[in-house]
Design a protein around this motif. Structure first.
Motif: not given
Ligand SMILES: Nc1ncnc2c1ncn2[C@@H]1O[C@H](COP(=O)(O)OP(=O)(O)O)[C@@H](O)[C@H]1O
Ligand SMILES: [Mg+2]
Length: 380
Positions: A126-127, A277-278, A284-286, A295-296
């Protein structure tokens, strides 16, 4: 909360199947394409009304019979707080219907009563997917922690649909301007009110989940990583905004985008466009995270949802794990298994290999081998 049994007729590649489940761990084994995910999907559908896979009603109905089936049936006994519920769902080309104890109800009402959390290989990515997937992730958390959020989400979707229909009718010249203008203004006011409700709940939910999210992330990755979740609309962070501020921002944006909305024939302002946004150690994890780190984050988010659900409702949701253990590296698999072992809840796992679940220590395990939509040697 647990599912006692299931009866399926003419759903996907299952023509007819009846089986009962363990209250603890259920494992569906089999080669690819045998119906393992279809079984998980049937449980998910019964509770959520919609699938986790792209599908229209017709694609659910078994097409392999000589005389083509016209309706799928899924029926199940659910237990919740010492009460038994007969859940039934029928799917036809143009409709889905839900019944609890033979009384017809909406899928939203079932969703409010029961909850499942799904881990799938798709959800693990999903990220890197479009922002829509992260909105779904957050909205599922919203629905699971407070049943009033189910209504807030569905009210917003209805308002969006109505507003889009009007915009499209006007673009297609089905409605004259003097009639459109006042109608659009009043619909926009209603729409923005629903939009503000949803954004506000999303911000609250992010605030609630951040502690557990970080705890789980540190546990899974065994490092001191910091995960920060931002909520962004039109390049601006909404974190910390009051309801009034959200309302003011969305209203201003609607005014700015009015002519663009009219020419595109669809709503461009609202929570269906917002980004979640993570940030992984502020990055930015993307763009800055490996697939494993991405995944984590999702695993940690879902684990946080499970823990939070237990905190507010006193029970855990039912867990569905579709082929995920084999997708994880050994470290993450070990952590997830350790986490699952501690949960007192019903778990369903699909896998092509028994090895993937061998390390999971649970009592009362039921293993079902699927072969072309049939459970082989079922002892029930
Ligand atoms: N409506 C349908 N009617 C009959 N078979 C279907 C239908 N929809 C999907 N299938 C079949 O179901 C199988 C996939 O099942 P699935 O549960 O995803 O497999 P797996 O065991 O790998 O998880 C495929 O063989 C697919 O062709
Ligand atoms: Mg599968």
């Amino acid at each position: 909360m647990f599912v006692e049994n299931i009866l399926i007729k003419d759903f996907r590649n299952v023509k007819s199947l009846q089986t009962s489940f363990s209250k603890n761990l259920n494992v569906f084994l089999g080669k690819n394409g045998q119906g393992k995910t279809n079984l998980l999907e049937s449980i998910y559908l019964l509770v959520n009304g919609n699938s986790f896979r792209y599908s229209n009603n017709e694609s659910f109905i078994n097409y392999s019979s000589e005389e083509k089936a016209k309706v799928s049936l899924i029926q199940s006994v659910f237990h919740q707080n010492n009460l038994k519920y007969n859940l039934k769902m029928t799917i036809q080309k143009k409709s889905k219907e839900f019944f609890v104890n033979d009384k017809k109800i909406s899928s939203a009402q079932i969703q409010k009563k029961f909850s499942v959390v799904l881990f799938s290989p798709e959800s693990l990515s999903f990220i890197k997917e479009s922002s829509e997937f992260r909105r779904v992730l957050l909205d599922e958390f919203l629905s699971s922690i407070d049943s009033k959020n189910v209504d807030i989400i569905s009210d917003f979707k209805k308002a969006l649909k109505n507003r889009n229909r009007l915009l499209k009718d006007f673009r297609d010249a089905k409605i004259p301007k003097p009639q459109f203008d006042p109608l659009f203004d009043s619909l926009t006011e209603l729409y923005l009110a629903k939009a503000v409700d949803l954004v506000w709940q999303r911000l609250e939910a992010l605030d609630k989940i951040k502690g557990d999210l970080n705890d789980n992330m540190q546990y899974i990755s065994q490092s001191n990583v910091d995960i920060f979740v931002d909520y962004v609309a039109s390049d601006e962070s909404f974190l910390g905004f009051s309801r009034e501020k959200i309302a003011e921002k969305l209203k201003k944006r609607a005014e700015e985008l009015r002519s663009a909305e009219v020419s595109s024939g669809s709503s461009l302002v609202g929570p269906h466009k917002h980004e979640i946004l993570f940030l992984y150690n502020q990055k930015d994890s993307r763009f800055f995270c490996s697939q494993g780190q991405q995944r984590a984050i999702i695993l940690s988010f879902k684990m946080a949802q499970i823990v939070y659900h237990r905190r507010v409702h006193g029970t855990y949701p039912i867990l569905l794990l579709d082929d995920v253990l084999s997708e994880l590296d050994s470290e993450k698999r070990f952590r997830l298994v350790e986490f699952l072992e501690k949960l007192e809840t019903q778990i369903f796992i699909t896998s092509t290999e028994i090895d993937a679940v061998e390390n999971l220590n649970k009592e009362n395990v039921k293993i079902k081998y699927l072969d072309n939509g049939i459970i082989k040697d079922d002892r029930d």
